[in-house]
Scaffold this motif. Structure first.
Motif, PDB file in Angstrom:
ATOM      1  N   LEU A 116      11.840   0.812  -8.625  1.00 42.53           N
ATOM      2  CA  LEU A 116      10.630   0.562  -9.400  1.00 42.53           C
ATOM      3  C   LEU A 116       9.403   1.014  -8.622  1.00 42.53           C
ATOM      4  CD1 LEU A 116       9.153  -0.679 -11.846  1.00 42.53           C
ATOM      5  CD2 LEU A 116       9.266  -2.882 -10.645  1.00 42.53           C
ATOM      6  N   MET A 117       9.372   0.691  -7.339  1.00 43.02           N
ATOM      7  CA  MET A 117       8.250   1.106  -6.494  1.00 43.02           C
ATOM      8  C   MET A 117       8.142   2.627  -6.462  1.00 43.02           C
ATOM      9  SD  MET A 117       5.847  -0.058  -4.554  1.00 43.02           S
ATOM     10  CE  MET A 117       4.874   0.218  -3.094  1.00 43.02           C
ATOM     11  N   ASP A 118       9.265   3.306  -6.301  1.00 40.32           N
ATOM     12  CA  ASP A 118       9.275   4.779  -6.283  1.00 40.32           C
ATOM     13  C   ASP A 118       8.672   5.345  -7.565  1.00 40.32           C
ATOM     14  OD1 ASP A 118      10.544   4.677  -3.827  1.00 40.32           O
ATOM     15  OD2 ASP A 118      12.517   5.246  -4.609  1.00 40.32           O
ATOM     16  N   GLU A 119       9.084   4.788  -8.685  1.00 40.60           N
ATOM     17  CA  GLU A 119       8.596   5.268  -9.976  1.00 40.60           C
ATOM     18  C   GLU A 119       7.091   5.068 -10.117  1.00 40.60           C
ATOM     19  OE1 GLU A 119       9.367   4.478 -14.728  1.00 40.60           O
ATOM     20  OE2 GLU A 119      10.913   3.894 -13.286  1.00 40.60           O
ATOM     21  N   LEU A 120       6.619   3.892  -9.716  1.00 44.37           N
ATOM     22  CA  LEU A 120       5.194   3.600  -9.831  1.00 44.37           C
ATOM     23  C   LEU A 120       4.356   4.433  -8.863  1.00 44.37           C
ATOM     24  CD1 LEU A 120       5.377  -0.264 -10.281  1.00 44.37           C
ATOM     25  CD2 LEU A 120       4.821   1.442 -12.030  1.00 44.37           C
ATOM     26  N   VAL A 121       4.868   4.658  -7.663  1.00 40.06           N
ATOM     27  CA  VAL A 121       4.158   5.502  -6.693  1.00 40.06           C
ATOM     28  C   VAL A 121       4.061   6.929  -7.211  1.00 40.06           C
ATOM     29  CG1 VAL A 121       4.355   6.596  -4.412  1.00 40.06           C
ATOM     30  CG2 VAL A 121       4.627   4.124  -4.630  1.00 40.06           C
ATOM     31  N   GLU A 122       5.163   7.446  -7.737  1.00 44.48           N
ATOM     32  CA  GLU A 122       5.149   8.808  -8.279  1.00 44.48           C
ATOM     33  C   GLU A 122       4.136   8.928  -9.419  1.00 44.48           C
ATOM     34  OE1 GLU A 122       8.059  12.083 -10.404  1.00 44.48           O
ATOM     35  OE2 GLU A 122       8.959  10.314  -9.497  1.00 44.48           O
ATOM     36  N   GLU A 123       4.126   7.947 -10.296  1.00 41.24           N
ATOM     37  CA  GLU A 123       3.195   7.970 -11.418  1.00 41.24           C
ATOM     38  C   GLU A 123       1.747   7.914 -10.922  1.00 41.24           C
ATOM     39  OE1 GLU A 123       2.185   8.374 -15.375  1.00 41.24           O
ATOM     40  OE2 GLU A 123       4.163   8.529 -14.464  1.00 41.24           O
ATOM     41  N   HIS A 124       1.496   7.090  -9.923  1.00 37.46           N
ATOM     42  CA  HIS A 124       0.142   6.998  -9.363  1.00 37.46           C
ATOM     43  C   HIS A 124      -0.274   8.337  -8.757  1.00 37.46           C
ATOM     44  CE1 HIS A 124      -3.373   4.975  -7.633  1.00 37.46           C
ATOM     45  NE2 HIS A 124      -3.166   5.766  -6.591  1.00 37.46           N
ATOM     46  N   LEU A 125       0.628   8.947  -8.013  1.00 36.24           N
ATOM     47  CA  LEU A 125       0.318  10.261  -7.418  1.00 36.24           C
ATOM     48  C   LEU A 125      -0.021  11.288  -8.487  1.00 36.24           C
ATOM     49  CD1 LEU A 125       2.965  10.573  -4.576  1.00 36.24           C
ATOM     50  CD2 LEU A 125       0.476  10.607  -4.311  1.00 36.24           C
ATOM     51  N   ARG A 126       0.794  11.344  -9.527  1.00 38.44           N
ATOM     52  CA  ARG A 126       0.576  12.328 -10.591  1.00 38.44           C
ATOM     53  C   ARG A 126      -0.735  12.093 -11.346  1.00 38.44           C
ATOM     54  NH1 ARG A 126       5.097  15.343 -11.433  1.00 38.44           N
ATOM     55  NH2 ARG A 126       7.072  14.445 -10.795  1.00 38.44           N
ATOM     56  N   GLU A 127      -1.096  10.832 -11.563  1.00 40.80           N
ATOM     57  CA  GLU A 127      -2.259  10.513 -12.391  1.00 40.80           C
ATOM     58  C   GLU A 127      -3.558  10.348 -11.612  1.00 40.80           C
ATOM     59  OE1 GLU A 127      -2.395  10.339 -15.739  1.00 40.80           O
ATOM     60  OE2 GLU A 127      -0.273  10.894 -15.887  1.00 40.80           O
ATOM     61  N   HIS A 128      -3.462   9.949 -10.334  1.00 35.22           N
ATOM     62  CA  HIS A 128      -4.678   9.600  -9.608  1.00 35.22           C
ATOM     63  C   HIS A 128      -4.925  10.431  -8.355  1.00 35.22           C
ATOM     64  CE1 HIS A 128      -5.377   6.166 -12.182  1.00 35.22           C
ATOM     65  NE2 HIS A 128      -4.099   5.879 -12.065  1.00 35.22           N
ATOM     66  N   VAL A 129      -3.993  11.307  -8.012  1.00 33.16           N
ATOM     67  CA  VAL A 129      -4.184  12.141  -6.822  1.00 33.16           C
ATOM     68  C   VAL A 129      -4.000  13.616  -7.155  1.00 33.16           C
ATOM     69  CG1 VAL A 129      -3.412  12.596  -4.449  1.00 33.16           C
ATOM     70  CG2 VAL A 129      -3.418  10.246  -5.315  1.00 33.16           C
ATOM     71  N   ALA A 169     -10.200   8.334  -3.928  1.00 31.46           N
ATOM     72  CA  ALA A 169     -10.036   6.937  -4.344  1.00 31.46           C
ATOM     73  C   ALA A 169      -8.573   6.646  -4.657  1.00 31.46           C
ATOM     74  CB  ALA A 169     -10.919   6.625  -5.543  1.00 31.46           C
ATOM     75  N   GLY A 170      -7.916   7.552  -5.366  1.00 33.82           N
ATOM     76  CA  GLY A 170      -6.499   7.371  -5.693  1.00 33.82           C
ATOM     77  C   GLY A 170      -5.626   7.349  -4.457  1.00 33.82           C
ATOM     78  N   ALA A 171      -5.921   8.238  -3.509  1.00 35.47           N
ATOM     79  CA  ALA A 171      -5.158   8.276  -2.257  1.00 35.47           C
ATOM     80  C   ALA A 171      -5.397   7.014  -1.436  1.00 35.47           C
ATOM     81  CB  ALA A 171      -5.536   9.523  -1.455  1.00 35.47           C
ATOM     82  N   ASP A 172      -6.640   6.556  -1.405  1.00 35.45           N
ATOM     83  CA  ASP A 172      -6.946   5.328  -0.659  1.00 35.45           C
ATOM     84  C   ASP A 172      -6.225   4.124  -1.253  1.00 35.45           C
ATOM     85  OD1 ASP A 172      -8.586   6.762   1.052  1.00 35.45           O
ATOM     86  OD2 ASP A 172     -10.469   6.094   0.118  1.00 35.45           O
ATOM     87  N   GLU A 173      -6.208   4.029  -2.577  1.00 39.12           N
ATOM     88  CA  GLU A 173      -5.494   2.927  -3.245  1.00 39.12           C
ATOM     89  C   GLU A 173      -4.017   2.942  -2.875  1.00 39.12           C
ATOM     90  OE1 GLU A 173      -6.195   3.736  -7.351  1.00 39.12           O
ATOM     91  OE2 GLU A 173      -8.170   2.779  -7.366  1.00 39.12           O
TER      92      GLU A 173
END
Length: 91
Positions: free
Chosen positions: A52-65, A77-81
Motif C-alpha cells: 500500500l505504501m509503495d502504491e501511494l508513494v508512486e502516485e504521489h511522485l507521479r502527481e506531485h513531483v 513542495a511535493g518532494a519535501d512532503e
C-alpha cells in the motif's frame, strides 16, 4: 491529495483487507496459536502495508513531483512532503 479519489474504492478495499489481516493476528494471539503461525500472519500484514505504501508513494511522485505542468515550487513542495513521510516510515 485529491488524486487518490481516482482509485479510492480500490484503496479502501486494500485497507479493509489489511484490517482483516490485523484481525487475524489478534485472533491468533487470543487463541494462543503457535508463534510461527502468528509470525507468518504478521509478515503478511507487513507485506500488505508495504505494498500500500509503495502504491501511494508512486502516485504521489507521479502527481506531485513528476507531473507535467508543475512549477519548480510545486515539485519542491511535493518532494519535501514525500521526504518527510519517508523519513517517518524508515525510522
Amino acid at each position: 491529495m485529491g488524486h487518490i479519489a481516482k482509485n479510492r474504492d480500490q484503496l479502501i478495499a486494500r485497507v479493509r483487507r489489511i484490517a482483516g489481516q490485523v484481525g487475524a493476528v489478534e485472533r491468533s494471539i487470543q487463541a494462543e496459536a503457535g508463534c510461527s503461525e502468528t509470525l507468518h500472519l504478521v509478515a503478511a500484514v507487513r507485506g500488505a502495508v508495504a505494498g500500500l505504501m509503495d502504491e501511494l508513494v508512486e502516485e504521489h511522485l507521479r502527481e506531485h513531483v513528476a507531473a507535467e505542468g508543475l512549477s519548480d515550487e510545486e515539485r519542491k513542495a511535493g518532494a519535501d512532503e514525500l521526504s518527510t513521510v519517508l523519513r517517518r516510515h524508515f525510522r
